[in-house]
Design a protein around this motif. Structure first.
Motif, PDB file in Angstrom:
ATOM      1  N   ILE A   1       1.032  -1.154  -0.267  1.00  0.00           N
ATOM      2  CA  ILE A   1       0.198  -0.015   0.224  1.00  0.00           C
ATOM      3  C   ILE A   1       0.806   1.232  -0.339  1.00  0.00           C
ATOM      4  O   ILE A   1       0.462   2.225  -0.933  1.00  0.00           O
ATOM      5  N   SER A   2       1.912   0.991   0.820  1.00  0.00           N
ATOM      6  CA  SER A   2       2.763   2.476   1.101  1.00  0.00           C
ATOM      7  C   SER A   2       3.687   2.591  -0.462  1.00  0.00           C
ATOM      8  O   SER A   2       4.174   3.678  -0.693  1.00  0.00           O
ATOM      9  N   VAL A   3       3.769   1.828  -1.128  1.00  0.00           N
ATOM     10  CA  VAL A   3       4.393   1.951  -2.099  1.00  0.00           C
ATOM     11  C   VAL A   3       3.629   2.054  -3.034  1.00  0.00           C
ATOM     12  O   VAL A   3       4.050   2.994  -4.054  1.00  0.00           O
ATOM     13  N   MET A   4       2.258   1.810  -3.362  1.00  0.00           N
ATOM     14  CA  MET A   4       1.396   1.823  -4.308  1.00  0.00           C
ATOM     15  C   MET A   4       0.945   3.613  -3.673  1.00  0.00           C
ATOM     16  O   MET A   4       1.041   4.363  -4.617  1.00  0.00           O
ATOM     17  N   ARG A   5       1.118   3.813  -2.733  1.00  0.00           N
ATOM     18  CA  ARG A   5       0.269   4.938  -2.572  1.00  0.00           C
ATOM     19  C   ARG A   5       1.549   6.408  -3.063  1.00  0.00           C
ATOM     20  O   ARG A   5       1.063   7.528  -2.893  1.00  0.00           O
ATOM     21  N   GLY A   6       2.822   5.976  -3.443  1.00  0.00           N
ATOM     22  CA  GLY A   6       3.787   6.622  -3.242  1.00  0.00           C
ATOM     23  C   GLY A   6       4.522   7.217  -4.443  1.00  0.00           C
ATOM     24  O   GLY A   6       5.579   7.768  -4.601  1.00  0.00           O
ATOM     25  N   ILE A   7       4.457   6.174  -5.139  1.00  0.00           N
ATOM     26  CA  ILE A   7       4.404   5.974  -6.767  1.00  0.00           C
ATOM     27  C   ILE A   7       3.403   6.680  -7.700  1.00  0.00           C
ATOM     28  O   ILE A   7       2.457   5.983  -7.514  1.00  0.00           O
ATOM     29  N   PRO A   8       3.298   7.889  -8.640  1.00  0.00           N
ATOM     30  CA  PRO A   8       2.987   8.226  -9.555  1.00  0.00           C
ATOM     31  C   PRO A   8       2.756   7.244 -10.547  1.00  0.00           C
ATOM     32  O   PRO A   8       3.722   7.212 -11.330  1.00  0.00           O
ATOM     33  N   VAL A   9       0.634   7.112 -11.046  1.00  0.00           N
ATOM     34  CA  VAL A   9       1.102   5.574 -11.467  1.00  0.00           C
ATOM     35  C   VAL A   9       1.498   5.909 -13.415  1.00  0.00           C
ATOM     36  O   VAL A   9       1.828   5.052 -13.430  1.00  0.00           O
ATOM     37  N   LEU A  10       2.075   6.742 -13.062  1.00  0.00           N
ATOM     38  CA  LEU A  10       2.663   6.968 -15.130  1.00  0.00           C
ATOM     39  C   LEU A  10       3.878   6.625 -14.806  1.00  0.00           C
ATOM     40  O   LEU A  10       4.904   6.175 -15.642  1.00  0.00           O
ATOM     41  N   VAL A  11       4.416   7.035 -13.361  1.00  0.00           N
ATOM     42  CA  VAL A  11       6.543   6.792 -13.477  1.00  0.00           C
ATOM     43  C   VAL A  11       5.854   4.830 -13.260  1.00  0.00           C
ATOM     44  O   VAL A  11       6.966   4.558 -14.140  1.00  0.00           O
ATOM     45  N   ILE A  12       4.738   4.185 -13.154  1.00  0.00           N
ATOM     46  CA  ILE A  12       4.750   2.696 -12.885  1.00  0.00           C
ATOM     47  C   ILE A  12       4.665   2.456 -14.065  1.00  0.00           C
ATOM     48  O   ILE A  12       5.051   1.373 -14.628  1.00  0.00           O
ATOM     49  N   MET A  13       3.795   3.126 -14.967  1.00  0.00           N
ATOM     50  CA  MET A  13       3.623   3.043 -16.537  1.00  0.00           C
ATOM     51  C   MET A  13       4.946   3.119 -17.206  1.00  0.00           C
ATOM     52  O   MET A  13       5.117   1.867 -17.910  1.00  0.00           O
ATOM     53  N   LEU A  14       5.660   3.317 -17.471  1.00  0.00           N
ATOM     54  CA  LEU A  14       6.608   3.796 -18.030  1.00  0.00           C
ATOM     55  C   LEU A  14       7.592   3.322 -17.453  1.00  0.00           C
ATOM     56  O   LEU A  14       8.773   2.398 -18.188  1.00  0.00           O
ATOM     57  N   LEU A  15       7.903   2.377 -16.350  1.00  0.00           N
ATOM     58  CA  LEU A  15       8.554   1.541 -15.771  1.00  0.00           C
ATOM     59  C   LEU A  15       8.152   0.271 -16.202  1.00  0.00           C
ATOM     60  O   LEU A  15       9.038  -0.700 -16.599  1.00  0.00           O
ATOM     61  N   PHE A  16       6.768  -0.194 -15.824  1.00  0.00           N
ATOM     62  CA  PHE A  16       6.931  -1.396 -16.636  1.00  0.00           C
ATOM     63  C   PHE A  16       6.905  -1.548 -18.351  1.00  0.00           C
ATOM     64  O   PHE A  16       7.011  -2.650 -19.127  1.00  0.00           O
ATOM     65  N   HIS A  17       6.653  -0.942 -18.828  1.00  0.00           N
ATOM     66  CA  HIS A  17       6.737  -0.719 -20.452  1.00  0.00           C
ATOM     67  C   HIS A  17       7.482  -0.099 -20.898  1.00  0.00           C
ATOM     68  O   HIS A  17       8.616  -1.358 -22.181  1.00  0.00           O
TER      69      HIS A  17
END
Ligand SMILES: Nc1ncnc2c1ncn2[C@@H]1O[C@H](COP(=O)(O)OP(=O)(O)OP(=O)(O)O)[C@@H](O)[C@H]1O
Ligand SMILES: [Mg+2]
Lengths: 217, 247
Positions: free
Chosen positions: A54-70
């Motif tokens: 929960i903390s990790v997901m609250r702390g990272i912008p979702v756009l950054v997660i997307m970029l990280l994944f893709h």
């Protein structure tokens, strides 16, 4: 010049926007309930894992997660080669963390007395959760889930950065083709409202109606 | 003498620094009705929750049908299923109809088939005279009706004993009667009952014994006529004087 044809063209982005939003919501739901339960019971000390998630997901912008994944992880995890799936998973993972919080609050609102009544009948904790706590918690959670869906619909627009052909991307294409700077985005904005409002509003009202019917707070 | 269903020995309970139960010995036989009275905060609800196996004791032993509940690796949930509990607080499952409430235990815990559980539940609802309200939700029922559904929910499990924690304390007088009538009816049918209540009419009519609880102990007990007319301890005398005098 922005024409009716441009409008129809722009509409073609809607299915992908809907698909990303609803798939990520479903993923978030599938992650959110177990996460809420793990936080509640902390089996094998797993509560900390849920907290960390929960903390990790609250702390990272979702756009950054997307970029990280893709762009960052497509080599390791082949599904992330797809921009669509990267966006969906990123939103779904974050939504799982958010939904777990919504469910936690809802579960707590159901109250100790209901658990005690279920226990007095001889139900184990899981049976009590399954038959008594969760159905009520779900009703209490409806408005929160409505807001979460609205958030996902809006944030699905980040997928535009990965090149997914969703509503925002289409409006950008139209903007470039027509050199009309106002209308493509304005129409997109209106379309977003037209999608988010009924869904969130419906869940809100359904929640209030059921709460009244069942006398839930 | 009948078979002892539920008993305890040297029962103590502590919350933090506060000893709420200070050593209770108690037993109840099959078919008996016992009533507990006593001032607020004396530990009546706590005692009942412990006897209902809803909380473990800090010290002492609880016996169900002669077996040491916490001392012999028994399945607590199986025992809880045999001990009915009717709460003071509204405790019906709010998302289920009266019928749904009553049949959930038989279905989920006793693993009955749906039709069988439903038949069982309707029988229990008939016993509390609520069969016509079977399809109403708790929010649509009066407080008295809700408590009767709560009684039916306990009954449908075919328990060996039912514990009642002031089931009428939050009800208006007229609603109290309908609940008390159902409880008297059960007592006369031979259901084993342990009841916390200050409805002395109920105690006089159906109790085999009244227990007076004060400050975490049962300080006096006896048949209703005796305890209500001639309480031996000053505490009980004072308490009854106030209760009856309504002061
Ligand atoms: N879960 C708990 N945690 C801490 N203290 C508690 C708890 N349950 C009860 N107590 C305390 O124990 C004491 C006895 O409470 P209990 O509810 O058993 O009394 P009672 O005789 O049922 O009173 P009443 O007639 O008001 O229902 C009170 O001081 C109460 O504050
Ligand atoms: Mg009490």
């Amino acid at each position: 010049m922005f024409t009716f044809e441009n409008f129809l063209f722009l509409l073609q982005g809607v299915p992908n926007t809907l698909a990303i939003s609803f798939l990520s919501f479903a993923l978030g739901f599938a992650l959110g309930i177990p996460t809420a339960l793990v936080k509640q019971f902390s089996p094998f000390g797993l509560g900390h894992v849920a907290d960390a998630y929960i903390s990790v997901m609250r702390g990272i912008p979702v756009l950054v997660i997307m970029l990280l994944f893709h762009f960052g992880m497509a080599g390791i995890i082949p599904v992330f080669k797809s921009a669509f799936l990267s966006a969906t998973f990123a939103l779904g993972l974050r939504s799982g963390a958010f939904q777990s919080q919504i469910f936690r609050g809802a579960i707590n609102s159901v109250g100790r007395q209901q658990m005690m009544a279920a226990t007095s009948l001889g139900m184990n904790r899981w049976q009590a959760f399954r038959h008594v706590i969760l159905p009520q918690a779900f009703i209490v959670a409806l408005p929160g889930l409505g807001s979460e869906i609205a958030l996902l619909i809006k944030d699905s627009s980040y997928a535009f950065v990965l090149g997914v052909l969703e509503l925002t991307k289409y409006s950008d294409i139209v903007r470039k083709a027509t050199r009309s700077f106002l209308y493509p985005y304005l129409i997109a904005a209106i379309l977003y409202i037209m999608i988010t409002f009924p869904v969130a509003n419906y869940l809100d009202r359904l929640g209030s109606r059921l709460k009244t019917k069942y006398g839930l707070r | 003498m009948g078979e002892v269903i539920l008993a305890c020995e040297g029962l103590k309970k502590r919350y933090g620094d506060l000893w709420v139960l200070k050593g209770i010995d108690f037993e109840i036989e099959r078919g008996q009705t016992k009533v507990i009275i006593g001032p607020s905060g004396s530990g009546k609800s706590t005692f009942l929750r412990l006897m209902g196996l809803l909380e473990p004791p800090t010290e002492g032993k609880i016996y169900f049908e002669g077996k040491d509940v916490y001392g012999s690796g028994l399945d607590l949930n199986m025992l809880r299923a045999k001990i009915g509990f009717v709460f003071q607080e509204p405790s019906l499952f709010r998302h289920l109809t009266a019928l749904g409430n009553v049949k959930l235990g038989p279905k989920v815990v006793l693993k009955m088939k749906d039709e069988e559980a439903e038949r069982k539940a309707m029988d229990a609802l008939k016993t509390v005279k609520l069969e016509e309200w079977a399809h109403h939700y708790p929010a649509q029922l009066s407080g008295g009706q809700q408590q009767r559904v709560g009684i039916a929910r306990a009954l449908a499990m075919d328990p060996d004993i039912i514990l009642f924690d002031e089931p009428t304390a939050s009800l208006d007088i007229e609603l109290t009667w309908e609940v008390i009538d159902v409880m008297k009816d059960l007592a006369r049918r031979g259901v084993t009952m342990l009841v916390v209540t200050h409805e002395l009419g109920f105690a006089k009519e159906v109790a085999d014994e009244i227990l007076f609880m004060d400050d975490g102990r049962i300080i006096e007990s006896g048949p209703p006529e005796e305890l209500l007319k001639n309480p031996k301890t000053p505490r009980a005398r004072e308490f009854l004087r106030r209760l009856i005098g309504g002061v």
